[in-house]
Design a protein around this motif. Sequence first.
Motif, short mmCIF file in Angstrom:
data_model
loop_
_atom_site.label_atom_id
_atom_site.label_comp_id
_atom_site.label_asym_id
_atom_site.label_seq_id
_atom_site.Cartn_x
_atom_site.Cartn_y
_atom_site.Cartn_z
N GLY A 68 0.81 -1.22 0.00
CA GLY A 68 0.00 0.00 0.00
C GLY A 68 0.84 1.26 0.00
N VAL A 69 1.83 1.29 0.90
CA VAL A 69 2.69 2.47 0.98
C VAL A 69 3.48 2.66 -0.31
CG1 VAL A 69 4.70 3.45 2.16
CG2 VAL A 69 2.86 2.40 3.49
N MET A 70 4.01 1.55 -0.86
CA MET A 70 4.81 1.65 -2.08
C MET A 70 3.97 2.12 -3.27
SD MET A 70 7.07 -1.22 -4.05
CE MET A 70 5.60 -2.04 -4.66
N MET A 71 2.75 1.58 -3.40
CA MET A 71 1.90 1.97 -4.51
C MET A 71 1.54 3.46 -4.44
SD MET A 71 1.57 -0.73 -6.34
CE MET A 71 1.67 -2.51 -6.23
N LEU A 72 1.22 3.94 -3.25
CA LEU A 72 0.87 5.35 -3.11
C LEU A 72 2.09 6.23 -3.38
CD1 LEU A 72 -1.46 5.24 0.03
CD2 LEU A 72 -2.12 5.52 -2.36
N ALA A 73 3.27 5.78 -2.95
CA ALA A 73 4.49 6.55 -3.22
C ALA A 73 4.78 6.60 -4.71
CB ALA A 73 5.67 5.95 -2.45
N LEU A 74 4.59 5.46 -5.39
CA LEU A 74 4.81 5.42 -6.84
C LEU A 74 3.80 6.31 -7.55
CD1 LEU A 74 5.52 1.61 -7.39
CD2 LEU A 74 7.15 3.49 -7.67
N ALA A 75 2.55 6.30 -7.08
CA ALA A 75 1.52 7.15 -7.69
C ALA A 75 1.90 8.62 -7.55
CB ALA A 75 0.16 6.89 -7.04
N ALA A 76 2.34 9.02 -6.35
CA ALA A 76 2.74 10.41 -6.13
C ALA A 76 3.94 10.77 -7.00
CB ALA A 76 3.09 10.62 -4.66
N SER A 77 4.87 9.81 -7.15
CA SER A 77 6.04 10.06 -7.98
C SER A 77 5.66 10.26 -9.45
CB SER A 77 7.02 8.88 -7.86
OG SER A 77 8.11 9.03 -8.73
N LEU A 78 4.70 9.47 -9.93
CA LEU A 78 4.25 9.61 -11.32
C LEU A 78 3.59 10.96 -11.55
CD1 LEU A 78 2.78 6.09 -12.22
CD2 LEU A 78 4.89 7.12 -13.07
N VAL A 79 2.74 11.38 -10.62
CA VAL A 79 2.07 12.67 -10.75
C VAL A 79 3.08 13.81 -10.72
CG1 VAL A 79 0.46 14.27 -9.65
CG2 VAL A 79 -0.12 11.86 -9.79
N HIS A 80 4.02 13.73 -9.79
CA HIS A 80 5.03 14.79 -9.70
C HIS A 80 5.88 14.85 -10.96
CE1 HIS A 80 8.83 16.71 -8.45
NE2 HIS A 80 8.07 17.40 -7.62
N GLY A 81 6.28 13.68 -11.46
CA GLY A 81 7.09 13.65 -12.68
C GLY A 81 6.36 14.16 -13.90
N ALA A 82 5.03 13.90 -13.92
CA ALA A 82 4.23 14.35 -15.07
C ALA A 82 3.96 15.85 -15.04
CB ALA A 82 2.91 13.59 -15.10
#
Length: 208
Positions: free
Chosen positions: A191-205
Amino acid sequence: MTASLISAFLKGFALSAGLIIAIGAQNMFVLRQGLKREHVVPIVLFCAAADATLIVAGVNGLGGVLALLPGLSLALSLGGAAFLAWYGISALRRAARPSALIVEHQASMTLGAALAGTAAFTFLNPHVYIDTVMLMGAVGAALSPVERPPFMAGAALASLAWFSSLGLGARFLAPLFSRPAAWRVLDLGIGVMMLALAASLVHGALFP
């Protein structure tokens, strides 16, 4: 000639292995399905086939086409972020419900749902296109035409070997995951990893 073909094969195998052997969303999904012993072989074959297809496409020039479509990268990033956030929240909800932690009590996925999830983890991740299509495609395209097939074969074999080990080898961890606490830790981590990856994708985009 034989030595150069072997070298190309090993180069493809090593590069592919170095890129895919990492803790990521797709790998965690395969691991979890392996622990549940649910549709493991179809999932492994799907992941390996998808990687092989993207590698072949990259070596044959798709990477250059994708580089000219920045809007596609943005759409993939935002779509992938939404999917990862949903899956991360679902994992945290499982971890919060003790009755959902024993694998026998967990709702089973249909084969279609499992493959749909695998496809989402595979194709909604923009990094898969960077790794397989652009990076591996660039390396493979730089080889001579006769060296490209063994390079692609080596890369595809590394992918198949990794996902097979991850999915089918997960059964050896079954004694550990017979306890609810182990599933709680796994789902919390997912759960923590998926949410961190999601935030990373949004920030990178949004802030490239």
